[in-house]
Design a protein around this motif. Structure first.
Motif, short mmCIF file in Angstrom:
data_model
loop_
_atom_site.label_atom_id
_atom_site.label_comp_id
_atom_site.label_asym_id
_atom_site.label_seq_id
_atom_site.Cartn_x
_atom_site.Cartn_y
_atom_site.Cartn_z
N VAL A 37 13.48 32.89 14.32
CA VAL A 37 12.44 32.89 15.32
C VAL A 37 11.22 32.58 14.63
CG1 VAL A 37 11.14 34.46 16.71
CG2 VAL A 37 13.47 34.76 16.55
N GLN A 38 10.14 31.71 15.51
CA GLN A 38 8.86 31.20 15.19
C GLN A 38 8.10 31.89 16.10
OE1 GLN A 38 7.21 27.34 15.11
NE2 GLN A 38 7.01 27.58 12.99
N ILE A 39 7.32 33.01 15.68
CA ILE A 39 6.10 33.74 16.55
C ILE A 39 4.79 32.92 16.16
CG2 ILE A 39 7.54 35.66 16.88
CD1 ILE A 39 5.68 37.30 15.19
N ARG A 40 3.94 32.96 17.20
CA ARG A 40 2.51 32.43 17.22
C ARG A 40 1.73 33.54 17.71
NH1 ARG A 40 2.27 27.10 15.80
NH2 ARG A 40 0.47 26.80 16.80
N PHE A 41 0.74 34.07 17.02
CA PHE A 41 -0.35 34.91 17.66
C PHE A 41 -1.74 34.54 17.38
CE2 PHE A 41 -2.96 38.69 16.54
CZ PHE A 41 -3.09 39.34 17.76
N ASP A 42 -2.28 34.26 18.45
CA ASP A 42 -3.79 33.64 18.32
C ASP A 42 -4.68 34.82 17.94
OD1 ASP A 42 -5.84 32.21 18.71
OD2 ASP A 42 -6.03 32.24 20.77
N LEU A 43 -4.92 34.89 16.67
CA LEU A 43 -5.69 35.89 15.97
C LEU A 43 -7.29 35.60 16.51
CD1 LEU A 43 -5.86 38.26 14.19
CD2 LEU A 43 -6.44 36.40 12.37
N ALA A 44 -7.71 34.47 16.63
CA ALA A 44 -9.34 34.31 16.78
C ALA A 44 -9.53 34.51 18.37
CB ALA A 44 -9.20 32.90 16.67
N GLY A 45 -8.22 34.44 19.30
CA GLY A 45 -8.56 34.57 20.65
C GLY A 45 -8.29 35.58 21.13
N SER A 46 -7.71 36.69 20.47
CA SER A 46 -7.30 37.99 20.62
C SER A 46 -8.45 38.94 21.09
CB SER A 46 -6.61 38.64 19.83
OG SER A 46 -6.02 39.94 20.04
N ALA A 47 -8.50 39.47 22.24
CA ALA A 47 -9.40 40.10 22.79
C ALA A 47 -9.41 41.77 22.42
CB ALA A 47 -9.62 40.24 24.48
N ASN A 48 -8.20 42.13 22.02
CA ASN A 48 -7.88 43.66 21.73
C ASN A 48 -8.30 44.02 20.11
OD1 ASN A 48 -6.83 43.74 24.29
ND2 ASN A 48 -4.73 43.63 23.54
N LEU A 49 -8.50 43.10 19.37
CA LEU A 49 -8.86 43.46 17.98
C LEU A 49 -10.28 43.22 17.76
CD1 LEU A 49 -5.95 41.11 16.42
CD2 LEU A 49 -5.95 43.75 17.00
N PRO A 50 -11.06 44.21 16.95
CA PRO A 50 -12.36 43.99 16.53
C PRO A 50 -12.57 42.89 15.61
CG PRO A 50 -11.28 46.18 15.83
CD PRO A 50 -10.28 45.46 16.48
N GLU A 51 -13.84 42.38 15.40
CA GLU A 51 -14.21 40.99 14.54
C GLU A 51 -13.80 41.40 13.17
OE1 GLU A 51 -14.70 37.93 15.18
OE2 GLU A 51 -14.51 38.69 17.21
N ALA A 52 -14.06 42.59 12.77
CA ALA A 52 -13.85 42.89 11.22
C ALA A 52 -12.63 42.59 10.97
CB ALA A 52 -14.55 44.24 10.90
N LEU A 53 -11.58 43.28 11.74
CA LEU A 53 -10.22 43.32 11.74
C LEU A 53 -9.89 42.00 11.51
CD1 LEU A 53 -7.53 45.83 12.93
CD2 LEU A 53 -7.08 43.34 13.24
N LYS A 54 -10.25 41.12 12.38
CA LYS A 54 -9.74 39.57 12.56
C LYS A 54 -10.20 39.01 11.07
CE LYS A 54 -10.31 39.02 17.38
NZ LYS A 54 -11.15 38.08 18.51
N GLU A 55 -11.29 39.15 10.48
CA GLU A 55 -11.60 38.57 9.41
C GLU A 55 -10.62 39.06 8.16
OE1 GLU A 55 -15.75 39.30 8.73
OE2 GLU A 55 -16.46 38.50 10.77
N ARG A 56 -10.52 40.28 8.17
CA ARG A 56 -9.49 40.56 6.88
C ARG A 56 -8.18 40.10 7.12
NH1 ARG A 56 -12.72 45.53 7.88
NH2 ARG A 56 -11.26 46.50 9.11
N ALA A 57 -7.78 40.06 8.39
CA ALA A 57 -6.34 39.72 8.84
C ALA A 57 -6.41 38.26 8.53
CB ALA A 57 -6.14 39.95 10.35
N ALA A 58 -7.21 37.75 8.81
CA ALA A 58 -7.25 36.25 8.39
C ALA A 58 -7.25 36.01 6.80
CB ALA A 58 -8.69 35.46 8.93
#
Length: 142
Positions: A37-58
């Motif tokens: 399985v190959q899953i793709r999650f659009d981290l930059a385009g996710s509306a449910n995640l706060p910006e600070a979490l997106k930066e740390r996740a990146a």
């Protein structure tokens, strides 16, 4: 919804799945059945995640993150699609859970006056011990 923390969750529709042929275990089916399985999650385009979490996740995703801000996780550890799907989603959730923990900011402190005095007293005691190691002086004969 896939829970990340008590307050944060991502929608299952945000995860794109594709099945590919896996190398490794599978017996006679390995060349016929697409179990990986190959899953793709659009981290930059996710509306449910706060910006600070997106930066740390990146930062945590590292090489799994594309230039477009999509996390790509490939799972081929197991022989079945279902277990590989669960494994891939679990790895994505683990990355997001680690990113959800805010790092503790270190505030630099200074040594207290008492600790400075203890350090200096220990140094002078040690100096006294070393001074006593010298040769004994012989009193002059009269």
């Amino acid at each position: 919804m896939i829970p990340i923390t008590d307050t944060i969750a991502i929608d299952e529709g945000e995860i794109e799945e594709s099945f590919i042929r896996a190398s490794g275990p599978g017996g006679q089916n390995v060349n016929k059945v697409a179990t990986a399985v190959q899953i793709r999650f659009d981290l930059a385009g996710s509306a449910n995640l706060p910006e600070a979490l997106k930066e740390r996740a990146a930062r945590l995703a590292g090489r799994k993150l594309t230039k477009e801000g999509v996390i790509v996780i490939t799972a081929a550890r197991f022989r079945t699609q279902e277990r590989n799907r669960e494994d891939a989603v679990a790895r994505l959730v683990e990355i997001l859970q680690q990113a959800a923990v805010r790092p503790i900011i270190r505030r630099p402190t200074r040594p207290t006056l008492a600790s400075k005095q203890r350090r200096l007293a220990a140094k002078s005691r040690r100096g006294t011990v070393k001074a006593m190691r010298g040769r004994a002086s012989v009193p002059p004969e009269e």
